[in-house]
Write a protein that holds these residues in place. Sequence first.
Motif, PDB file in Angstrom:
ATOM      1  N   SER A  12       0.834  -1.194   0.000  1.00  0.00           N
ATOM      2  CA  SER A  12       0.000   0.000   0.000  1.00  0.00           C
ATOM      3  C   SER A  12       0.875   1.254   0.000  1.00  0.00           C
ATOM      4  O   SER A  12       2.086   1.195   0.228  1.00  0.00           O
ATOM      5  CB  SER A  12      -0.901   0.005   1.238  1.00  0.00           C
ATOM      6  N   LEU A  13       0.247   2.383  -0.223  1.00  0.00           N
ATOM      7  CA  LEU A  13       0.968   3.646  -0.212  1.00  0.00           C
ATOM      8  C   LEU A  13       1.587   3.894   1.163  1.00  0.00           C
ATOM      9  O   LEU A  13       2.720   4.376   1.262  1.00  0.00           O
ATOM     10  CB  LEU A  13       0.029   4.794  -0.592  1.00  0.00           C
ATOM     11  N   THR A  14       0.871   3.531   2.220  1.00  0.00           N
ATOM     12  CA  THR A  14       1.394   3.710   3.576  1.00  0.00           C
ATOM     13  C   THR A  14       2.653   2.880   3.782  1.00  0.00           C
ATOM     14  O   THR A  14       3.627   3.362   4.367  1.00  0.00           O
ATOM     15  CB  THR A  14       0.331   3.317   4.615  1.00  0.00           C
ATOM     16  N   GLU A  15       2.651   1.647   3.298  1.00  0.00           N
ATOM     17  CA  GLU A  15       3.833   0.791   3.441  1.00  0.00           C
ATOM     18  C   GLU A  15       5.018   1.325   2.647  1.00  0.00           C
ATOM     19  O   GLU A  15       6.162   1.288   3.127  1.00  0.00           O
ATOM     20  CB  GLU A  15       3.500  -0.632   3.004  1.00  0.00           C
ATOM     21  N   VAL A  16       4.761   1.843   1.469  1.00  0.00           N
ATOM     22  CA  VAL A  16       5.830   2.407   0.648  1.00  0.00           C
ATOM     23  C   VAL A  16       6.403   3.657   1.312  1.00  0.00           C
ATOM     24  O   VAL A  16       7.630   3.824   1.419  1.00  0.00           O
ATOM     25  CB  VAL A  16       5.315   2.731  -0.772  1.00  0.00           C
ATOM     26  N   LEU A  17       5.527   4.537   1.802  1.00  0.00           N
ATOM     27  CA  LEU A  17       5.993   5.750   2.479  1.00  0.00           C
ATOM     28  C   LEU A  17       6.752   5.419   3.757  1.00  0.00           C
ATOM     29  O   LEU A  17       7.745   6.073   4.094  1.00  0.00           O
ATOM     30  CB  LEU A  17       4.814   6.674   2.784  1.00  0.00           C
ATOM     31  N   PHE A  18       6.310   4.386   4.477  1.00  0.00           N
ATOM     32  CA  PHE A  18       6.999   3.965   5.695  1.00  0.00           C
ATOM     33  C   PHE A  18       8.408   3.464   5.363  1.00  0.00           C
ATOM     34  O   PHE A  18       9.373   3.775   6.066  1.00  0.00           O
ATOM     35  CB  PHE A  18       6.185   2.892   6.410  1.00  0.00           C
ATOM     36  N   TRP A  20      10.231   4.414   2.799  1.00  0.00           N
ATOM     37  CA  TRP A  20      11.036   5.590   2.454  1.00  0.00           C
ATOM     38  C   TRP A  20      11.418   6.369   3.705  1.00  0.00           C
ATOM     39  O   TRP A  20      12.535   6.880   3.808  1.00  0.00           O
ATOM     40  CB  TRP A  20      10.282   6.487   1.472  1.00  0.00           C
ATOM     41  N   PHE A  21      10.500   6.455   4.657  1.00  0.00           N
ATOM     42  CA  PHE A  21      10.802   7.139   5.917  1.00  0.00           C
ATOM     43  C   PHE A  21      11.938   6.438   6.648  1.00  0.00           C
ATOM     44  O   PHE A  21      12.870   7.086   7.131  1.00  0.00           O
ATOM     45  CB  PHE A  21       9.535   7.191   6.793  1.00  0.00           C
ATOM     46  N   ARG A  23      14.261   4.580   5.412  1.00  0.00           N
ATOM     47  CA  ARG A  23      15.515   4.772   4.680  1.00  0.00           C
ATOM     48  C   ARG A  23      16.067   6.183   4.860  1.00  0.00           C
ATOM     49  O   ARG A  23      17.279   6.378   4.919  1.00  0.00           O
ATOM     50  CB  ARG A  23      15.319   4.422   3.216  1.00  0.00           C
ATOM     51  N   LEU A  24      15.182   7.166   4.975  1.00  0.00           N
ATOM     52  CA  LEU A  24      15.633   8.527   5.262  1.00  0.00           C
ATOM     53  C   LEU A  24      16.280   8.591   6.650  1.00  0.00           C
ATOM     54  O   LEU A  24      17.360   9.188   6.812  1.00  0.00           O
ATOM     55  CB  LEU A  24      14.464   9.508   5.186  1.00  0.00           C
ATOM     56  N   VAL A  25      15.667   7.955   7.630  1.00  0.00           N
ATOM     57  CA  VAL A  25      16.247   7.899   8.977  1.00  0.00           C
ATOM     58  C   VAL A  25      17.573   7.143   8.930  1.00  0.00           C
ATOM     59  O   VAL A  25      18.524   7.500   9.636  1.00  0.00           O
ATOM     60  CB  VAL A  25      15.260   7.269   9.975  1.00  0.00           C
ATOM     61  N   SER A  26      17.675   6.133   8.080  1.00  0.00           N
ATOM     62  CA  SER A  26      18.923   5.396   7.925  1.00  0.00           C
ATOM     63  C   SER A  26      20.044   6.303   7.430  1.00  0.00           C
ATOM     64  O   SER A  26      21.173   6.238   7.939  1.00  0.00           O
ATOM     65  CB  SER A  26      18.721   4.244   6.939  1.00  0.00           C
ATOM     66  N   VAL A  27      19.757   7.140   6.468  1.00  0.00           N
ATOM     67  CA  VAL A  27      20.771   8.070   5.943  1.00  0.00           C
ATOM     68  C   VAL A  27      21.202   9.045   7.038  1.00  0.00           C
ATOM     69  O   VAL A  27      22.388   9.341   7.190  1.00  0.00           O
ATOM     70  CB  VAL A  27      20.229   8.812   4.697  1.00  0.00           C
ATOM     71  N   ILE A  28      20.251   9.518   7.830  1.00  0.00           N
ATOM     72  CA  ILE A  28      20.570  10.423   8.934  1.00  0.00           C
ATOM     73  C   ILE A  28      21.436   9.711   9.974  1.00  0.00           C
ATOM     74  O   ILE A  28      22.416  10.282  10.481  1.00  0.00           O
ATOM     75  CB  ILE A  28      19.281  10.980   9.558  1.00  0.00           C
ATOM     76  N   GLY A  75      20.262  -1.589   9.641  1.00  0.00           N
ATOM     77  CA  GLY A  75      18.978  -2.212   9.959  1.00  0.00           C
ATOM     78  C   GLY A  75      17.797  -1.433   9.402  1.00  0.00           C
ATOM     79  O   GLY A  75      16.833  -2.016   8.904  1.00  0.00           O
ATOM     80  N   LEU A  76      17.872  -0.108   9.475  1.00  0.00           N
ATOM     81  CA  LEU A  76      16.785   0.709   8.930  1.00  0.00           C
ATOM     82  C   LEU A  76      16.761   0.655   7.409  1.00  0.00           C
ATOM     83  O   LEU A  76      15.690   0.592   6.800  1.00  0.00           O
ATOM     84  CB  LEU A  76      16.938   2.155   9.406  1.00  0.00           C
ATOM     85  N   TRP A  77      17.926   0.664   6.783  1.00  0.00           N
ATOM     86  CA  TRP A  77      17.976   0.613   5.326  1.00  0.00           C
ATOM     87  C   TRP A  77      17.423  -0.707   4.794  1.00  0.00           C
ATOM     88  O   TRP A  77      16.725  -0.741   3.777  1.00  0.00           O
ATOM     89  CB  TRP A  77      19.402   0.822   4.826  1.00  0.00           C
ATOM     90  N   LEU A  78      17.734  -1.791   5.480  1.00  0.00           N
ATOM     91  CA  LEU A  78      17.258  -3.102   5.041  1.00  0.00           C
ATOM     92  C   LEU A  78      15.810  -3.375   5.436  1.00  0.00           C
ATOM     93  O   LEU A  78      15.257  -4.416   5.090  1.00  0.00           O
ATOM     94  CB  LEU A  78      18.155  -4.196   5.622  1.00  0.00           C
ATOM     95  N   LEU A  79      15.206  -2.446   6.167  1.00  0.00           N
ATOM     96  CA  LEU A  79      13.808  -2.545   6.609  1.00  0.00           C
ATOM     97  C   LEU A  79      13.558  -3.783   7.475  1.00  0.00           C
ATOM     98  O   LEU A  79      12.508  -4.407   7.392  1.00  0.00           O
ATOM     99  CB  LEU A  79      12.845  -2.535   5.410  1.00  0.00           C
ATOM    100  N   VAL A  80      14.537  -4.132   8.286  1.00  0.00           N
ATOM    101  CA  VAL A  80      14.386  -5.277   9.178  1.00  0.00           C
ATOM    102  C   VAL A  80      13.874  -4.789  10.533  1.00  0.00           C
ATOM    103  O   VAL A  80      14.004  -3.614  10.886  1.00  0.00           O
ATOM    104  CB  VAL A  80      15.707  -6.060   9.337  1.00  0.00           C
ATOM    105  N   SER A  81      13.311  -5.707  11.300  1.00  0.00           N
ATOM    106  CA  SER A  81      12.643  -5.318  12.539  1.00  0.00           C
ATOM    107  C   SER A  81      13.595  -4.809  13.613  1.00  0.00           C
ATOM    108  O   SER A  81      13.199  -4.026  14.473  1.00  0.00           O
ATOM    109  CB  SER A  81      11.832  -6.494  13.081  1.00  0.00           C
ATOM    110  N   TRP A  82      14.852  -5.212  13.583  1.00  0.00           N
ATOM    111  CA  TRP A  82      15.770  -4.764  14.627  1.00  0.00           C
ATOM    112  C   TRP A  82      16.364  -3.394  14.345  1.00  0.00           C
ATOM    113  O   TRP A  82      16.974  -2.786  15.224  1.00  0.00           O
ATOM    114  CB  TRP A  82      16.889  -5.793  14.855  1.00  0.00           C
ATOM    115  N   GLY A  83      16.187  -2.865  13.164  1.00  0.00           N
ATOM    116  CA  GLY A  83      16.714  -1.545  12.830  1.00  0.00           C
ATOM    117  C   GLY A  83      16.164  -0.431  13.710  1.00  0.00           C
ATOM    118  O   GLY A  83      16.932   0.329  14.308  1.00  0.00           O
ATOM    119  N   PRO A  84      14.833  -0.316  13.825  1.00  0.00           N
ATOM    120  CA  PRO A  84      14.295   0.709  14.720  1.00  0.00           C
ATOM    121  C   PRO A  84      14.670   0.491  16.189  1.00  0.00           C
ATOM    122  O   PRO A  84      14.837   1.455  16.933  1.00  0.00           O
ATOM    123  CB  PRO A  84      12.778   0.592  14.528  1.00  0.00           C
TER     124      PRO A  84
END
Length: 145
Positions: A12-18, A20-21, A23-28, A75-84
């Motif tokens: 869904s759009l929400t999942e796609v935006l999440f 991207w969010f 991955r943005l936090v990953s870059v930061i 972890g955030l870039w790979l969208l895995v659960s332990w990243g956050p």
Amino acid sequence: MHHDSVHVPKPSLTEVLFGWFLRLVSVICFWFALNYWAMLIGFSHGGAGRFDLLSPEWRAAATALAVVYPVAAIGLWLLVSWGPVVWVVAAATELAMDKFYPGIFDSRPLLVLLHGAVAVTFVLFRAALLYQRLREARKVRVDSP
């Protein structure tokens, strides 16, 4: 031709935006990691932040954050659960440095605001995804018996 594979639903759009969010936090997080490493090796702060010149408190904090932030970024870039989860550890460490030890560590209100904004946005995304999944589960499907 009939496909034998299972149909995978489009995100869904929400999942796609999440995604991207995150991955943005990953870059930061990667940027924060580079800043801590630059400080520890003497590349920034005019060499005054070199590891051997730091106080023991700063040595412990900067070294820990220089290791935790790249792990959180991966972890955030790979969208895995332990990243956050690892990001929460890094953010909590910096918040503790700012709030509990203001005499030892510099006060950085913008950093506290950034971590707070990321945490609130993350919770809002997770709530929206939960609501979306609950709504999808209640829908009547044609393949139900």
